[in-house]
Design a protein around this motif. Structure first.
Motif, PDB file in Angstrom:
ATOM      1  N   ALA A  44      -7.883  -2.378   5.142  1.00 49.78           N
ATOM      2  CA  ALA A  44      -7.605  -3.783   4.849  1.00 49.78           C
ATOM      3  C   ALA A  44      -6.916  -3.971   3.506  1.00 49.78           C
ATOM      4  O   ALA A  44      -7.253  -4.862   2.740  1.00 49.78           O
ATOM      5  N   LEU A  45      -5.932  -3.130   3.227  1.00 40.74           N
ATOM      6  CA  LEU A  45      -5.103  -3.368   2.041  1.00 40.74           C
ATOM      7  C   LEU A  45      -4.255  -4.607   2.303  1.00 40.74           C
ATOM      8  O   LEU A  45      -3.990  -4.949   3.450  1.00 40.74           O
ATOM      9  N   PHE A  46      -3.814  -5.264   1.219  1.00 41.13           N
ATOM     10  CA  PHE A  46      -3.025  -6.489   1.374  1.00 41.13           C
ATOM     11  C   PHE A  46      -1.543  -6.123   1.426  1.00 41.13           C
ATOM     12  O   PHE A  46      -0.959  -5.767   0.411  1.00 41.13           O
ATOM     13  N   PRO A  47      -0.916  -6.224   2.612  1.00 33.50           N
ATOM     14  CA  PRO A  47       0.450  -5.712   2.753  1.00 33.50           C
ATOM     15  C   PRO A  47       1.475  -6.513   1.953  1.00 33.50           C
ATOM     16  O   PRO A  47       2.535  -6.009   1.648  1.00 33.50           O
ATOM     17  N   MET A  48       1.147  -7.776   1.620  1.00 28.71           N
ATOM     18  CA  MET A  48       2.170  -8.573   0.919  1.00 28.71           C
ATOM     19  C   MET A  48       2.068  -8.444  -0.595  1.00 28.71           C
ATOM     20  O   MET A  48       2.760  -9.135  -1.307  1.00 28.71           O
ATOM     21  N   MET A  49       1.195  -7.545  -1.050  1.00 35.45           N
ATOM     22  CA  MET A  49       1.100  -7.333  -2.493  1.00 35.45           C
ATOM     23  C   MET A  49       1.477  -5.882  -2.812  1.00 35.45           C
ATOM     24  O   MET A  49       1.333  -4.996  -1.984  1.00 35.45           O
ATOM     25  N   ASP A  72      -1.041  -4.732  -7.581  1.00 33.52           N
ATOM     26  CA  ASP A  72      -1.689  -6.026  -7.332  1.00 33.52           C
ATOM     27  C   ASP A  72      -2.887  -5.870  -6.400  1.00 33.52           C
ATOM     28  O   ASP A  72      -3.879  -6.588  -6.526  1.00 33.52           O
TER      29      ASP A  72
END
Lengths: 364, 302
Positions: free
Chosen positions: A86-91, A95
């Motif tokens: 669940a890494l944040f792909p848009m960061m 970040d």
């Protein structure tokens, strides 16, 4: 700083279904503790209760002595690493790592500095400006760990984070996780259905089945001294013979089975007349044994699985048992003599047989 | 193309392409070109067509802003209507987004599947009714003696009835309602694809609910937000029915101005020019949205 985690008669019900049934445990501060069990055994539910995504319907969870009921995941001293990361792909990578700090109001320069320190720790220096989809599977894994470490949790919770990796990488990441745990001294709670993972990394393992804990102990005791038939068959391979105890003395029990009368360690102190299972590890089985006494079974060879340094000899199932007999043989250069169909006698020393009360076995 | 030929054979493929080309060229491109041509002409009676008074000019376009005095902030009538239309359409877009986002979040992620399907059905059913009828319904609801005022008076929120239809309120409410689904569906589609583990991860890392939306959900839903905003803005800016039914003389919409030039002023060149100015506005807004949300045409097409 790390904290201990205490589960005090924890129960979780979803309607009629009891996912976790009266679990009590004390996980020590700084311990690498694993929950091992098949899917649906309740281990993920336990993790979600510790992380705060749900509260137990009964019992209490204490972290560092403080009751956690009603405290949300964003207020607990825990950090969870998700199965799919669940890494944040848009960061950017930096970040992602600094997200927890951002939420705590840490200023930008300090966040950047901390992210770089953590990137050094996970051996990805200078990758802060990369996008998540530019990373390999193992690198993503490490970024997820760094992101969790950034908020300086006292307890790290890991939900099968290695399951998506290929075998080689998985073995490498096991060592890396263990190293990070030692370096940080944090309490690690690890969820897995992979016994290899649990046994190699953990200080202690809890084996779960149907919402209950079957056994808790160090890896060696889980493997060498299983306390229930489920643990004996879920962790590693085991030959099983079913029968009745006909005599018990000097720590040994004699069990009458359809395959013959077998003698094994009476670890649970069973009395004469009770239904019993006797377990023998394939690597403790001997071909044409000298020290086995009456612990002998003669069956035709079904097949031989050659693995290189060793081979698994499979004899067809004895009378009254659905499971074939497994014998692990060292490759001594004479394996060629074991042709399918030929009758062979195998056996085991009484000290290598384990007699347990009859109960549920793990599914193959 | 060769894929199509392989699948349907040369004959059918040629027929399909020809029909599509006919549709595009004869029904869309040619009329638009005729209008473009018109918009650069002077407005002369039919008898003087092709005479010395019929020449090409930019006058129809320039007349929109002629007489503007920026120092005193005074604008000619049509230009004032144009600016108000931009402002109104932008406000409708923003209101739609504010109204739809929580609903879309609920339907896409919080509701159980069965309830979500039910809610979607409830959202869609009113749109089976003709747009004019739905707009008339709002005309009745918002009337001075209408049920909305009666209800608000009844529960004591208002002390005296409000003239909803005399200001811009009626137009804004009517448009937000009329174009609701064009914002709702892109938002639901975009939010639906978000991995809830990311939301939980953010929560676990200490994010309060509004930060989860600011940093995780909204960035993920950006293409949906862009599509929704483009749809609603374009529909609102070019809407004719809602402002003409729910508006008042003080809230004329630019579409009404265009109508007036065409059919009351009998000035087709001016009307055409204004229509293209409105088209330009919409294209400009689409490009602005794509720039703001950093999405490409491919993202929007998804």
């Amino acid at each position: 700083m790390s904290r201990d985690v205490e589960l005090d008669h924890v129960t979780m019900r979803f309607g009629d279904f009891t996912a976790v049934n009266d679990v009590s445990l004390h996980i020590k501060a700084g311990e690498f503790f694993s929950f091992l069990g098949p899917s649906g055994c309740g281990k993920t539910t336990i993790l979600r209760m510790i992380s705060g995504f749900m509260d137990p319907t009964g019992g209490a969870i204490r972290i560092g002595g403080q009751d956690m009921r009603g405290i949300g995941p964003n207020k607990r001293p825990t950090a969870l690493i998700f199965q799919n990361l669940a890494l944040f792909p848009m960061m950017s990578v930096a970040d992602n790592i600094a997200f927890g700090l951002e939420m705590r109001g840490v200023d930008k320069a300090a966040r950047r500095k901390r992210a770089e320190e953590l990137l050094d720790l996970i051996a990805l220096p200078g990758s802060g400006d990369k996008r998540i989809d530019e990373l390999s599977g193992g690198q993503k894994q490490r970024v997820a760990i760094a992101r969790a470490l950034a908020v300086e949790p006292q307890v790290m919770l890991l939900d099968e984070p290695l399951s998506a990796l290929d075998l080689k990488l998985r073995q490498h990441m096991r060592a890396e996780l263990r190293a990070i745990q030692r370096r940080t001294g944090l309490t690690f709670i690890y969820i897995t259905h992979d016994q290899g993972e649990a046994l190699t990394m953990s200080d202690r393992v809890a084996v779960m089945s149907r919402g209950r804990i079957e056994q808790v102990g160090p890896s060696a005791s889980i493997y060498d001294a299983p306390e229930t038939p489920f643990v004996a068959t879920f962790v590693g391979e085991n030959n099983v013979f079913r029968g009745k105890v006909t005599a018990a003395a000097d720590g040994l029990a004699r069990v009458e089975t359809p395959a013959g009368v077998l003698l094994g360690r009476n670890a649970r102190g069973m009395s004469v007349g009770s239904d019993a299972l006797i377990f023998v590890r394939p690597e403790r089985m001997r071909l044409d044994p000298a020290d086995a006494g009456d612990n002998r079974v003669t069956r035709p060879v079904a097949h031989l699985d050659f693995e290189g340094s060793f081979a698994n000899l499979v004899l067809s199932a004895p009378e009254g048992s659905p499971r074939p007999i497994l014998v692990q043989l060292a490759n001594d250069g004479r394996l060629g003599s074991l042709q399918p169909g030929a009758e062979r006698t195998v056996g085991f020393a009484p000290a290598d047989g384990l007699v347990l009360p009859a109960g549920e076995l793990a599914k193959d | 193309m060769s894929e199509l030929v392989k699948r349907y054979g040369l004959g059918i493929t040629t027929a399909m392409v020809l029909v599509t080309a006919f549709w595009l060229i004869v029904m869309v491109v040619l009329p638009a070109l005729v209008m473009v041509e018109y918009s650069f002409h002077t407005n002369v009676p039919v008898t003087k067509r092709g005479g010395p008074e019929d020449y090409y000019t930019l006058d129809n376009y320039l007349s929109l802003v002629r007489g503007t005095d920026w120092s005193t902030w005074t604008f000619p009538n049509d230009f004032r209507v144009f600016l108000r239309t931009i402002w109104g359409a932008a406000l409708v877009t923003l209101l739609s987004l504010v109204v739809c986002y929580p609903v879309a979040w609920y339907v896409a992620k919080l509701a159980k599947p069965q309830r979500a399907a039910m809610l979607l059905l409830l959202l869609v059913i009113p749109f089976w009714v003709n747009e004019i009828l739905r707009t008339f319904a709002w005309y009745i609801i918002l009337a001075y003696q209408g049920p909305l005022n009666a209800a608000l008076l009844g529960i004591g929120i208002l002390e005296k009835p409000v003239r909803w239809l005399s200001g811009s309120g009626g137009v804004l409410i009517g448009m937000v309602y009329a174009f609701l689904l064009f914002m709702m569906f892109p938002l639901i589609n975009a939010i639906e694809t978000l991995d809830m583990n990311q939301v939980e991860a953010a929560e676990d890392l200490g994010a309060p609910w509004w930060q989860i939306h600011r940093r995780i959900v909204i960035p993920h839903a950006k293409p949906g937000i862009a599509v929704g905003c483009i749809m609603v803005f374009v529909l609102a800016a070019s809407s004719y029915i809602v402002p003409s039914l729910l508006g008042s003389p003080g809230t004329r919409w630019f579409t009404e101005t265009i109508y007036v030039w065409f059919f009351e002023g009998q000035n087709w060149p001016r009307g055409s020019a204004y229509a293209f100015i409105l088209l330009g506005l919409c294209v400009g807004f689409i490009m602005l949205m794509m720039r703001i949300f950093r999405v490409g045409l491919a993202d929007i097409a998804k």
